[in-house]
Scaffold this motif. Structure first.
Motif, PDB file in Angstrom:
ATOM      1  N   ARG A   1      -9.785  -7.481 -12.790  1.00 49.56           N
ATOM      2  CA  ARG A   1      -9.877  -7.674 -11.345  1.00 49.56           C
ATOM      3  C   ARG A   1      -9.893  -6.343 -10.607  1.00 49.56           C
ATOM      4  O   ARG A   1     -10.503  -6.206  -9.565  1.00 49.56           O
ATOM      5  CB  ARG A   1      -8.721  -8.534 -10.859  1.00 49.56           C
ATOM      6  CG  ARG A   1      -8.952 -10.013 -11.056  1.00 49.56           C
ATOM      7  CD  ARG A   1      -7.960 -10.814 -10.270  1.00 49.56           C
ATOM      8  NE  ARG A   1      -6.623 -10.719 -10.814  1.00 49.56           N
ATOM      9  CZ  ARG A   1      -6.087 -11.579 -11.651  1.00 49.56           C
ATOM     10  NH1 ARG A   1      -6.794 -12.593 -12.056  1.00 49.56           N
ATOM     11  NH2 ARG A   1      -4.866 -11.435 -12.099  1.00 49.56           N
TER      12      ARG A   1
ATOM     13  N   GLU B   1      -3.384 -25.810 -16.708  1.00 48.06           N
ATOM     14  CA  GLU B   1      -4.061 -24.910 -17.648  1.00 48.06           C
ATOM     15  C   GLU B   1      -4.335 -25.605 -18.974  1.00 48.06           C
ATOM     16  O   GLU B   1      -5.410 -25.450 -19.553  1.00 48.06           O
ATOM     17  CB  GLU B   1      -3.213 -23.664 -17.872  1.00 48.06           C
ATOM     18  CG  GLU B   1      -3.902 -22.630 -18.721  1.00 48.06           C
ATOM     19  CD  GLU B   1      -3.119 -21.344 -18.829  1.00 48.06           C
ATOM     20  OE1 GLU B   1      -3.372 -20.614 -19.793  1.00 48.06           O
ATOM     21  OE2 GLU B   1      -2.269 -21.082 -17.968  1.00 48.06           O
TER      22      GLU B   1
ATOM     23  N   ALA C   1       1.355 -25.818 -13.050  1.00 47.54           N
ATOM     24  CA  ALA C   1       0.318 -24.842 -13.399  1.00 47.54           C
ATOM     25  C   ALA C   1       0.076 -24.822 -14.908  1.00 47.54           C
ATOM     26  O   ALA C   1      -1.069 -24.724 -15.357  1.00 47.54           O
ATOM     27  CB  ALA C   1       0.716 -23.452 -12.923  1.00 47.54           C
TER      28      ALA C   1
ATOM     29  N   PHE D   1     -12.242 -19.369 -15.042  1.00 46.73           N
ATOM     30  CA  PHE D   1     -10.972 -19.644 -14.393  1.00 46.73           C
ATOM     31  C   PHE D   1      -9.808 -19.397 -15.348  1.00 46.73           C
ATOM     32  O   PHE D   1      -8.797 -18.816 -14.956  1.00 46.73           O
ATOM     33  CB  PHE D   1     -10.930 -21.084 -13.888  1.00 46.73           C
ATOM     34  CG  PHE D   1      -9.658 -21.410 -13.162  1.00 46.73           C
ATOM     35  CD1 PHE D   1      -9.478 -20.984 -11.862  1.00 46.73           C
ATOM     36  CD2 PHE D   1      -8.642 -22.103 -13.784  1.00 46.73           C
ATOM     37  CE1 PHE D   1      -8.302 -21.261 -11.186  1.00 46.73           C
ATOM     38  CE2 PHE D   1      -7.464 -22.374 -13.125  1.00 46.73           C
ATOM     39  CZ  PHE D   1      -7.298 -21.962 -11.821  1.00 46.73           C
ATOM     40  N   LEU D   2      -9.962 -19.817 -16.602  1.00 48.79           N
ATOM     41  CA  LEU D   2      -8.889 -19.600 -17.571  1.00 48.79           C
ATOM     42  C   LEU D   2      -8.706 -18.116 -17.873  1.00 48.79           C
ATOM     43  O   LEU D   2      -7.589 -17.649 -18.075  1.00 48.79           O
ATOM     44  CB  LEU D   2      -9.159 -20.382 -18.855  1.00 48.79           C
ATOM     45  CG  LEU D   2      -8.914 -21.883 -18.759  1.00 48.79           C
ATOM     46  CD1 LEU D   2      -9.403 -22.582 -20.009  1.00 48.79           C
ATOM     47  CD2 LEU D   2      -7.455 -22.171 -18.510  1.00 48.79           C
ATOM     48  N   THR D   3      -9.796 -17.362 -17.896  1.00 45.73           N
ATOM     49  CA  THR D   3      -9.697 -15.919 -18.129  1.00 45.73           C
ATOM     50  C   THR D   3      -9.028 -15.225 -16.949  1.00 45.73           C
ATOM     51  O   THR D   3      -8.193 -14.349 -17.131  1.00 45.73           O
ATOM     52  CB  THR D   3     -11.096 -15.322 -18.358  1.00 45.73           C
ATOM     53  OG1 THR D   3     -11.699 -15.988 -19.466  1.00 45.73           O
ATOM     54  CG2 THR D   3     -11.018 -13.846 -18.650  1.00 45.73           C
ATOM     55  N   ALA D   4      -9.391 -15.629 -15.745  1.00 44.33           N
ATOM     56  CA  ALA D   4      -8.819 -14.999 -14.553  1.00 44.33           C
ATOM     57  C   ALA D   4      -7.347 -15.342 -14.382  1.00 44.33           C
ATOM     58  O   ALA D   4      -6.582 -14.544 -13.837  1.00 44.33           O
ATOM     59  CB  ALA D   4      -9.593 -15.421 -13.317  1.00 44.33           C
ATOM     60  N   SER D   5      -6.929 -16.508 -14.838  1.00 47.37           N
ATOM     61  CA  SER D   5      -5.535 -16.904 -14.672  1.00 47.37           C
ATOM     62  C   SER D   5      -4.655 -16.439 -15.828  1.00 47.37           C
ATOM     63  O   SER D   5      -3.442 -16.637 -15.785  1.00 47.37           O
ATOM     64  CB  SER D   5      -5.426 -18.419 -14.537  1.00 47.37           C
ATOM     65  OG  SER D   5      -5.780 -19.038 -15.753  1.00 47.37           O
ATOM     66  N   ALA D   6      -5.253 -15.800 -16.845  1.00 49.56           N
ATOM     67  CA  ALA D   6      -4.461 -15.321 -17.980  1.00 49.56           C
ATOM     68  C   ALA D   6      -3.593 -14.151 -17.539  1.00 49.56           C
ATOM     69  O   ALA D   6      -4.035 -13.281 -16.783  1.00 49.56           O
ATOM     70  CB  ALA D   6      -5.376 -14.879 -19.115  1.00 49.56           C
ATOM     71  N   PRO D   7      -2.350 -14.106 -17.989  1.00 49.78           N
ATOM     72  CA  PRO D   7      -1.491 -12.989 -17.597  1.00 49.78           C
ATOM     73  C   PRO D   7      -1.934 -11.694 -18.269  1.00 49.78           C
ATOM     74  O   PRO D   7      -2.486 -11.705 -19.365  1.00 49.78           O
ATOM     75  CB  PRO D   7      -0.111 -13.414 -18.091  1.00 49.78           C
ATOM     76  CG  PRO D   7      -0.382 -14.364 -19.197  1.00 49.78           C
ATOM     77  CD  PRO D   7      -1.675 -15.060 -18.845  1.00 49.78           C
TER      78      PRO D   7
ATOM     79  N   ALA E   1      -6.442  -9.676 -17.359  1.00 52.28           N
ATOM     80  CA  ALA E   1      -6.937 -10.112 -16.061  1.00 52.28           C
ATOM     81  C   ALA E   1      -6.700  -9.064 -14.979  1.00 52.28           C
ATOM     82  O   ALA E   1      -7.545  -8.867 -14.113  1.00 52.28           O
ATOM     83  CB  ALA E   1      -6.260 -11.419 -15.674  1.00 52.28           C
ATOM     84  N   THR E   2      -5.590  -8.364 -15.012  1.00 54.60           N
ATOM     85  CA  THR E   2      -5.292  -7.393 -13.964  1.00 54.60           C
ATOM     86  C   THR E   2      -6.302  -6.254 -13.980  1.00 54.60           C
ATOM     87  O   THR E   2      -6.795  -5.829 -12.943  1.00 54.60           O
ATOM     88  CB  THR E   2      -3.867  -6.837 -14.146  1.00 54.60           C
ATOM     89  OG1 THR E   2      -2.969  -7.926 -14.183  1.00 54.60           O
ATOM     90  CG2 THR E   2      -3.503  -5.901 -13.022  1.00 54.60           C
TER      91      THR E   2
END
Length: 105
Positions: free
Chosen positions: A96, A17, A13, A71-77, A92-93
């Motif tokens: 969402r 990224e 992953a 995608f990179l923004t959504a997968s950021a912690p 991201a949390t």
């Protein structure tokens, strides 16, 4: 055959990224190139086939850049914000969850 134990193995992953970050730079460069090409062609030969092809390729690169960035923004912690009340999570949390801006009142 020796195994190098000094460098930790990166997860797939993390490699994916990093690859997306590199592709995002490529897509941004392509977007800038095709925007300049479309502007120049529209100025010199408005309505020509070359202008429409440049606009089509600009649209493709803008779409690829947008999808990659999303995608990179959504997968950021998620991270804790020092300015948010009570150390609320931001990132991201929160995006969402679509938290209402007035929920803290």
């Amino acid at each position: 055959m020796t195994v190098d134990t000094d460098t930790p193995a990166r997860s797939s992953a993390a490699r994916a990224e990093q690859g997306l970050r590199r592709m995002r730079v490529f897509y941004a460069a392509g977007t800038a190139l095709w925007a300049a090409s479309a502007a120049w062609t529209a100025w010199t030969h408005p309505g020509s086939r070359q202008m429409w092809v440049a606009l089509l390729l600009l649209t493709v690169f803008v779409g690829l850049l947008g999808v990659t960035s999303r995608f990179l923004t959504a997968s950021a912690p998620a991270r804790r914000s020092p300015r948010a009340p009570y150390g609320r999570l931001v990132g991201a949390t929160v995006r969402r969850a679509a938290v209402d801006a007035t929920s803290w009142r």
